[in-house]
Design a protein around this motif. Structure first.
Motif, PDB file in Angstrom:
ATOM      1  N   GLU A 135       0.824  -1.206   0.000  1.00  0.00           N
ATOM      2  CA  GLU A 135       0.000   0.000   0.000  1.00  0.00           C
ATOM      3  C   GLU A 135       0.860   1.259   0.000  1.00  0.00           C
ATOM      4  O   GLU A 135       1.973   1.263   0.531  1.00  0.00           O
ATOM      5  CB  GLU A 135      -0.910  -0.003   1.233  1.00  0.00           C
ATOM      6  CG  GLU A 135      -1.931  -1.123   1.247  1.00  0.00           C
ATOM      7  CD  GLU A 135      -2.816  -1.072   2.475  1.00  0.00           C
ATOM      8  OE1 GLU A 135      -2.710  -0.080   3.233  1.00  0.00           O
ATOM      9  OE2 GLU A 135      -3.614  -2.001   2.674  1.00  0.00           O
ATOM     10  N   ARG A 190       3.937   2.895   2.605  1.00  0.00           N
ATOM     11  CA  ARG A 190       4.672   1.837   3.290  1.00  0.00           C
ATOM     12  C   ARG A 190       5.981   1.551   2.567  1.00  0.00           C
ATOM     13  O   ARG A 190       6.130   1.833   1.380  1.00  0.00           O
ATOM     14  CB  ARG A 190       3.848   0.551   3.384  1.00  0.00           C
ATOM     15  CG  ARG A 190       2.647   0.665   4.308  1.00  0.00           C
ATOM     16  CD  ARG A 190       1.917  -0.647   4.457  1.00  0.00           C
ATOM     17  NE  ARG A 190       0.796  -0.531   5.384  1.00  0.00           N
ATOM     18  CZ  ARG A 190      -0.013  -1.537   5.719  1.00  0.00           C
ATOM     19  NH1 ARG A 190       0.188  -2.740   5.176  1.00  0.00           N
ATOM     20  NH2 ARG A 190      -0.989  -1.354   6.571  1.00  0.00           N
ATOM     21  N   PRO A 212      -2.426  -9.323   5.709  1.00  0.00           N
ATOM     22  CA  PRO A 212      -2.760  -7.908   5.654  1.00  0.00           C
ATOM     23  C   PRO A 212      -2.793  -7.321   7.059  1.00  0.00           C
ATOM     24  O   PRO A 212      -2.946  -8.042   8.052  1.00  0.00           O
ATOM     25  CB  PRO A 212      -4.147  -7.904   5.007  1.00  0.00           C
ATOM     26  CG  PRO A 212      -4.730  -9.234   5.366  1.00  0.00           C
ATOM     27  CD  PRO A 212      -3.572 -10.194   5.434  1.00  0.00           C
ATOM     28  N   GLY A 213      -2.637  -6.017   7.152  1.00  0.00           N
ATOM     29  CA  GLY A 213      -2.706  -5.371   8.460  1.00  0.00           C
ATOM     30  C   GLY A 213      -2.806  -3.873   8.318  1.00  0.00           C
ATOM     31  O   GLY A 213      -2.423  -3.292   7.306  1.00  0.00           O
ATOM     32  N   ARG A 214      -3.316  -3.212   9.366  1.00  0.00           N
ATOM     33  CA  ARG A 214      -3.464  -1.757   9.333  1.00  0.00           C
ATOM     34  C   ARG A 214      -2.122  -1.048   9.426  1.00  0.00           C
ATOM     35  O   ARG A 214      -1.973   0.070   8.931  1.00  0.00           O
ATOM     36  CB  ARG A 214      -4.379  -1.299  10.472  1.00  0.00           C
ATOM     37  CG  ARG A 214      -5.849  -1.652  10.265  1.00  0.00           C
ATOM     38  CD  ARG A 214      -6.677  -1.210  11.443  1.00  0.00           C
ATOM     39  NE  ARG A 214      -6.317  -1.935  12.656  1.00  0.00           N
ATOM     40  CZ  ARG A 214      -6.849  -1.696  13.859  1.00  0.00           C
ATOM     41  NH1 ARG A 214      -7.739  -0.737  14.007  1.00  0.00           N
ATOM     42  NH2 ARG A 214      -6.483  -2.419  14.900  1.00  0.00           N
ATOM     43  N   THR A 215      -1.130  -1.707  10.061  1.00  0.00           N
ATOM     44  CA  THR A 215       0.171  -1.072  10.235  1.00  0.00           C
ATOM     45  C   THR A 215       1.260  -1.754   9.425  1.00  0.00           C
ATOM     46  O   THR A 215       2.068  -1.086   8.770  1.00  0.00           O
ATOM     47  CB  THR A 215       0.573  -1.070  11.718  1.00  0.00           C
ATOM     48  OG1 THR A 215      -0.471  -0.469  12.490  1.00  0.00           O
ATOM     49  CG2 THR A 215       1.873  -0.301  11.929  1.00  0.00           C
ATOM     50  N   ALA A 223       2.266  -5.370   6.854  1.00  0.00           N
ATOM     51  CA  ALA A 223       1.715  -6.427   6.013  1.00  0.00           C
ATOM     52  C   ALA A 223       2.853  -7.317   5.535  1.00  0.00           C
ATOM     53  O   ALA A 223       3.982  -6.855   5.344  1.00  0.00           O
ATOM     54  CB  ALA A 223       0.967  -5.845   4.816  1.00  0.00           C
TER      55      ALA A 223
END
Length: 266
Positions: free
Chosen positions: A48, A51, A78-81, A83
């Motif tokens: 994303e 990042r 996946p992750g908010r912070t 990945a």
């Protein structure tokens, strides 16, 4: 010779490796740098915005042929912070010859880190050194500009070299900072070869790269050393710099065998 490491194929994910990817052992198999960068390209397509890759690992499952290849990739975690993204490279038979994973982390400019150390020298301080006469030169070796500060690939021992890839990964595409690092990073085992390259094989089975920031500019420096165990295992390690300072570190696990046993392959 073609003007890039790879040409785009006819279907999504398909590429054709050009002779520029060929490594020092044979014209039929690639140096590890271009495939590492190719898988990084696939990873970056899934990272994303905002990042950056903090760690990249490559497992070489066999010789990567110079010819048609298929690239696949997926988000593994996946992750908010952060990945975790993976990619794979298969030959024309469908056999997977390399796999990569990368941790993507936030790209910020307000971290707590201090100023990073400089390399202490510049590309202009280096010199040209000829590779061993028995190596295949008309491929990867000629696709990179080499400026040696210490050591040489033809002399066993630690080495320090500035490297500048002269080709794009694919025609019409500029190398990303991560791709530029990875085109060079796999060379650490050769930069710091601890053995006579004509008498011994020191083949890397994997590559792990830790990055504290994206690289800047065209030049990448590897300050490398190889440590040999009492058996068939060695480890090549390097510190990565660009012209503005420290970028990260590499580690490679090496298969170390006499040429008669290794036969220039895995």
């Amino acid at each position: 010779m073609k003007s890039a490491y790879y040409l785009a194929g006819d279907t999504p994910g398909e590429v054709v490796a050009t002779p520029r990817t060929a490594g020092p052992w044979t014209a039929a198999a690639q140096h590890g740098g271009p495939p590492a960068a190719l898988l990084a390209r696939a990873v970056e397509a899934l990272v994303e915005p905002g990042r950056t890759v903090g760690r990249f690992t490559l497992d070489l499952l066999g010789p990567v042929p110079v010819g048609p290849l298929q690239v696949t990739s997926e988000v593994l975690r996946p992750g908010r912070t952060v990945a975790l993204v993976g990619a794979a490279l298969a030959d024309s038979s469908g056999r997977v010859v390399a796999r990569a994973q990368a941790w993507a982390m936030p790209l910020t400019a307000d971290g707590p880190g201090d100023a990073l150390p400089m390399a202490g020298h510049a590309p202009g301080d280096g010199r040209h050194e000829e590779p061993p006469a028995t190596w295949h030169r008309d491929g990867y070796m000629e696709s990179v500009e080499w400026r040696w500060v210490n050591g040489a690939v033809s002399r066993p021992g630690p080495g320090v070299v500035w490297m500048r890839p002269l080709l794009p990964l694919l025609e019409g595409e500029a190398l990303s900072p991560l791709q530029r690092v990875l085109v060079c990073a796999d060379s650490a085992s050769g930069v710091s070869s601890a053995l006579d390259a004509d008498a011994w094989n020191f083949l890397n089975t994997e590559l792990t790269v830790h990055l504290v920031r994206p690289a800047e500019g065209e030049w990448i420096c590897l300050d490398a050393v190889t440590t040999l165990g009492p058996g068939a295992v060695g480890v090549a390690a390097s510190t990565i710099y660009d012209e503005t300072g420290l970028v990260g570190w590499t580690r490679q696990t090496l298969l170390v065998v006499p040429n008669a046993e290794g036969s220039r392959g895995r």
